[in-house]
Scaffold this active site. Structure first.
Site, mmCIF file in Angstrom:
data_model
loop_
_atom_site.group_PDB
_atom_site.id
_atom_site.type_symbol
_atom_site.label_atom_id
_atom_site.label_comp_id
_atom_site.label_asym_id
_atom_site.label_seq_id
_atom_site.Cartn_x
_atom_site.Cartn_y
_atom_site.Cartn_z
ATOM 1 N N ASP A 83 36.356 36.875 44.107
ATOM 2 C CA ASP A 83 34.976 36.857 43.581
ATOM 3 C C ASP A 83 34.778 37.058 41.919
ATOM 4 O O ASP A 83 35.781 37.530 41.584
ATOM 5 C CB ASP A 83 34.374 38.175 44.182
ATOM 6 C CG ASP A 83 32.751 38.325 43.744
ATOM 7 O OD1 ASP A 83 32.000 37.462 43.817
ATOM 8 O OD2 ASP A 83 32.636 39.630 43.083
ATOM 9 N N ASP B 12 32.046 38.234 39.630
ATOM 10 C CA ASP B 12 31.330 39.318 38.981
ATOM 11 C C ASP B 12 32.052 40.651 39.665
ATOM 12 O O ASP B 12 31.678 40.867 40.809
ATOM 13 C CB ASP B 12 30.024 39.132 38.896
ATOM 14 C CG ASP B 12 29.618 37.977 38.191
ATOM 15 O OD1 ASP B 12 29.965 38.003 37.008
ATOM 16 O OD2 ASP B 12 28.711 37.013 39.012
#
Length: 187
Positions: free
Chosen positions: A7, A9
């Site tokens: 992922d 952020d």
């Protein structure tokens, strides 16, 4: 091929909402050493990220090209290469067509991981999804990967379910890499 799906952020870069300004994008502490360890173990690196700011008109879809280039540059400085950068621009409540729609790529659905696996011949059972919220975990589990939840305070809902249980939990990306290294290759 085996992969690490990251992922963006809150996992790879600090979670600054709607940040598309290259000068403000940095790697999370320990990301370089963590990813170098995983690459030495034979993993390829892929970013899989929901970017609903596109669907809500907070930034243009083209901004993700700049973000991808910045992350690739930061990784290059760490002597690393990113093998793929996959973005879901959709949100069902968005205000900008065509991004204001249901889709199969928005995590917790596994569409981004499945697309990367198809395009790069990735063995999902030998791969890991690493993220900071349970939607990331669910997407990885649905795709058939092993999963790590970076428990850094970004998960606020804690809606548990059978697909939302991570294989392991870690406080940061470096610890996650060590856990993956110690886990071995057996699914």
């Amino acid at each position: 091929m085996k992969a690490i799906f990251l992922d963006k952020d809150g996992t790879l870069v600090p979670d600054l909402p709607h940040n598309v300004e290259p000068a403000c994008i940095t790697l999370c502490r320990g990301a370089g050493p963590a990813l170098r360890l995983l690459v030495r173990l034979g993993y390829r690196l892929f970013v899989v990220t929901n970017q609903p700011g596109i669907a809500f008109g907070r930034f243009a879809a083209a901004a993700m090209d700049t973000v991808s280039a910045r992350i690739r540059d930061l990784l290059l400085r760490e002597h690393l290469a990113l093998d793929g950068f996959y973005v879901c621009p959709h949100h069902p409540e968005g205000t900008v067509a065509p991004w204001s729609a249901e889709c199969h790529c928005r995590k917790p659905l596994p569409g981004l991981l499945l697309k990367a696996a198809h395009e790069h011949d990735i063995d999902l059972r030998a791969s890991w999804m690493v993220g900071d919220i349970l939607h990331d975990v669910e997407a990885g589990n649905r795709a058939g990967c092993r999963t790590i939840l970076i428990d850094n305070g970004n998960e606020t809902e804690w809606r548990l379910g059978p697909r939302r249980v991570p294989t392991r939990m870690a406080p940061d990306l470096y610890t996650a890499a060590v856990l993956i290294a110690s886990h071995g290759d057996t699914p």
